[in-house]
Scaffold this active site. Structure first.
Site, PDB file in Angstrom:
ATOM      1  N   GLU A  43      -5.891  13.479   5.214  1.00 26.30           N
ATOM      2  CA  GLU A  43      -5.305  13.298   3.877  1.00 26.30           C
ATOM      3  C   GLU A  43      -6.099  12.242   3.119  1.00 26.30           C
ATOM      4  O   GLU A  43      -6.178  11.081   3.532  1.00 26.30           O
ATOM      5  CB  GLU A  43      -3.834  12.904   3.933  1.00 26.30           C
ATOM      6  CG  GLU A  43      -3.301  12.781   2.492  1.00 26.30           C
ATOM      7  CD  GLU A  43      -1.820  12.565   2.347  1.00 26.30           C
ATOM      8  OE1 GLU A  43      -1.100  12.680   3.352  1.00 26.30           O
ATOM      9  OE2 GLU A  43      -1.400  12.261   1.218  1.00 26.30           O
ATOM     10  N   ASP A  95     -13.766   4.365   1.863  1.00 22.67           N
ATOM     11  CA  ASP A  95     -14.080   5.514   1.016  1.00 22.67           C
ATOM     12  C   ASP A  95     -13.980   6.835   1.796  1.00 22.67           C
ATOM     13  O   ASP A  95     -14.599   6.995   2.857  1.00 22.67           O
ATOM     14  CB  ASP A  95     -15.496   5.353   0.447  1.00 22.67           C
ATOM     15  CG  ASP A  95     -15.849   6.513  -0.455  1.00 22.67           C
ATOM     16  OD1 ASP A  95     -15.375   6.518  -1.605  1.00 22.67           O
ATOM     17  OD2 ASP A  95     -16.563   7.430  -0.009  1.00 22.67           O
ATOM     18  N   ASP A 117      -7.416  10.678  -8.278  1.00 22.66           N
ATOM     19  CA  ASP A 117      -7.577  10.034  -9.591  1.00 22.66           C
ATOM     20  C   ASP A 117      -8.239  11.020 -10.557  1.00 22.66           C
ATOM     21  O   ASP A 117      -9.295  11.575 -10.254  1.00 22.66           O
ATOM     22  CB  ASP A 117      -8.441   8.775  -9.456  1.00 22.66           C
ATOM     23  CG  ASP A 117      -7.721   7.681  -8.671  1.00 22.66           C
ATOM     24  OD1 ASP A 117      -6.483   7.578  -8.771  1.00 22.66           O
ATOM     25  OD2 ASP A 117      -8.399   6.937  -7.937  1.00 22.66           O
ATOM     26  N   THR A 184       5.062  13.870  -4.235  1.00 20.48           N
ATOM     27  CA  THR A 184       4.434  12.562  -4.079  1.00 20.48           C
ATOM     28  C   THR A 184       4.766  11.662  -5.276  1.00 20.48           C
ATOM     29  O   THR A 184       5.242  12.128  -6.309  1.00 20.48           O
ATOM     30  CB  THR A 184       2.899  12.671  -3.944  1.00 20.48           C
ATOM     31  OG1 THR A 184       2.342  12.895  -5.233  1.00 20.48           O
ATOM     32  CG2 THR A 184       2.477  13.773  -2.986  1.00 20.48           C
ATOM     33  N   GLU A 187       2.857  12.655  -8.319  1.00 18.55           N
ATOM     34  CA  GLU A 187       3.373  13.928  -8.826  1.00 18.55           C
ATOM     35  C   GLU A 187       4.621  13.670  -9.679  1.00 18.55           C
ATOM     36  O   GLU A 187       4.754  14.211 -10.769  1.00 18.55           O
ATOM     37  CB  GLU A 187       3.729  14.828  -7.634  1.00 18.55           C
ATOM     38  CG  GLU A 187       4.423  16.106  -8.046  1.00 18.55           C
ATOM     39  CD  GLU A 187       4.661  17.030  -6.852  1.00 18.55           C
ATOM     40  OE1 GLU A 187       4.466  16.591  -5.710  1.00 18.55           O
ATOM     41  OE2 GLU A 187       5.011  18.192  -7.084  1.00 18.55           O
TER      42      GLU A 187
HETATM   43  C1  LIG Z   1      -3.508   9.029  -8.216  1.00 17.65           C
HETATM   44  S1  LIG Z   1      -3.367   8.320  -6.642  1.00 17.65           S
HETATM   45  C2  LIG Z   1      -2.466   9.548  -5.705  1.00 17.65           C
HETATM   46  C3  LIG Z   1      -1.810   8.973  -4.485  1.00 17.65           C
HETATM   47  C4  LIG Z   1      -0.960   9.951  -3.659  1.00 17.65           C
HETATM   48  N1  LIG Z   1      -1.766  11.012  -3.095  1.00 17.65           N
HETATM   49  C5  LIG Z   1       0.147  10.524  -4.498  1.00 17.65           C
HETATM   50  O1  LIG Z   1       0.099  11.718  -4.829  1.00 17.65           O
HETATM   51  O2  LIG Z   1       1.083   9.764  -4.831  1.00 17.65           O
HETATM   52  C6  LIG Z   1      -5.006   8.505  -5.992  1.00 17.65           C
HETATM   53  C7  LIG Z   1      -5.244   7.667  -4.755  1.00 17.65           C
HETATM   54  O3  LIG Z   1      -6.559   7.923  -4.251  1.00 17.65           O
HETATM   55  C8  LIG Z   1      -7.103   6.701  -3.802  1.00 17.65           C
HETATM   56  N2  LIG Z   1      -8.564   6.840  -3.824  1.00 17.65           N
HETATM   57  C9  LIG Z   1      -9.355   6.921  -4.913  1.00 17.65           C
HETATM   58  N3  LIG Z   1     -10.636   7.070  -4.553  1.00 17.65           N
HETATM   59  C10 LIG Z   1     -10.647   7.084  -3.196  1.00 17.65           C
HETATM   60  C11 LIG Z   1     -11.690   7.190  -2.234  1.00 17.65           C
HETATM   61  N4  LIG Z   1     -12.962   7.318  -2.610  1.00 17.65           N
HETATM   62  N5  LIG Z   1     -11.370   7.155  -0.927  1.00 17.65           N
HETATM   63  C12 LIG Z   1     -10.066   7.007  -0.541  1.00 17.65           C
HETATM   64  N6  LIG Z   1      -9.031   6.914  -1.413  1.00 17.65           N
HETATM   65  C13 LIG Z   1      -9.327   6.943  -2.719  1.00 17.65           C
HETATM   66  C14 LIG Z   1      -6.586   5.677  -4.786  1.00 17.65           C
HETATM   67  O4  LIG Z   1      -6.604   4.364  -4.252  1.00 17.65           O
HETATM   68  C15 LIG Z   1      -5.167   6.188  -5.034  1.00 17.65           C
HETATM   69  O5  LIG Z   1      -4.234   5.604  -4.148  1.00 17.65           O
END
Ligand SMILES: C[S@@+](CC[C@H](N)C(=O)[O-])C[C@H]1O[C@@H](n2cnc3c(N)ncnc32)[C@H](O)[C@@H]1O
Length: 206
Positions: A43, A95, A117, A184, A187
């Site tokens: 995930e 990352d 994002d 989520t 969402e």
């Molecule tokens: C918009 S949030 C969505 C979080 C969750 N999946 C949800 O639906 O509530 C996007 C998440 O991706 C993480 N993220 C962004 N770039 C990432 C990367 N390169 N590797 C791991 N996580 C990342 C951010 O820190 C953030 O918590």
């Protein structure tokens, strides 16, 4: 981190945590990480980890490897793991694509990318996670028949995701597969702002 998060981190990080370092290409042994050989779900960007913990709790036959850059999310998922006694979750900090590079071809049963994002400004689109090169790498890490499940609440990103997924020669739409996942946090945020929720579920063909 809150006290709950930092207590969970202190107690559980040594057994359940994994630091992802940029440029590290050491192969990651998934059965070694989980202490058993079971189908593994990756995930990406689990946020606060509520959906990850819920899915892993309901699916004890598979292992869940979550990767996130956001420190409070790491602490929260570890706290949920401890509170619920989950043994099939591991938490990677760093990352996501750096981690993916360390996984063997065909080693994943599924990849979940829920509400990545959206980077809505045109000059930031290149930062989006779902783009053809990353899709090709994620597909390569899936076993034949494995599933790549993406979801977004940003219509423009949904279109770009669909193009990247349709354009990958090794993936096909997983007809009849329902978006079986918990709602989520992001969402809920998108839905309450009136944005449509789109799930895109593809299967690796061979
Ligand atoms: C918009 S949030 C969505 C979080 C969750 N999946 C949800 O639906 O509530 C996007 C998440 O991706 C993480 N993220 C962004 N770039 C990432 C990367 N390169 N590797 C791991 N996580 C990342 C951010 O820190 C953030 O918590």
């Amino acid at each position: 981190m809150s006290a709950r998060h930092s207590d969970a981190h202190a107690a559980l990080w040594p057994a359940y945590g994994l630091t992802v370092l940029d440029g590290d290409r050491t192969p990651l042994d998934l059965p070694g990480l989980f202490g058993r050989d079971a189908p593994t779900v990756l995930e990406i960007g689990f946020g606060m980890g509520d959906a990850t913990a819920a899915m892993a709790g309901a699916d004890p036959g598979r292992d869940y490897l979550g990767v996130e850059v956001h420190t409070p999310g790491i602490g929260n998922l570890l706290a949920l793991v401890g509170e619920r006694g989950l043994t099939n979750v591991r938490v990677a900090h760093g990352d996501a694509m750096e981690l993916v590079h360390r996984l063997a071809a065909g080693s994943l049963d599924a990849v979940h990318v829920f509400f990545p994002d959206p980077w809505p400004k045109a000059r930031h689109h290149k930062r989006r996670l779902i783009q053809p090169a990353n899709v090709a790498l994620l597909r390569e890490r899936l076993r034949p028949g494995g599933v790549l499940h993406c979801a977004t609440d940003w219509p423009g990103y949904a279109e770009v995701m669909r193009e990247a997924l349709d354009g990958d020669p090794g993936l096909a739409v997983a007809d009849g597969t329902h978006p079986d996942r918990p709602v989520t946090k992001f969402e809920r945020r998108g839905a309450s702002a009136g944005r449509p929720i789109v799930d895109l579920i593809y299967r690796k063909m061979y």
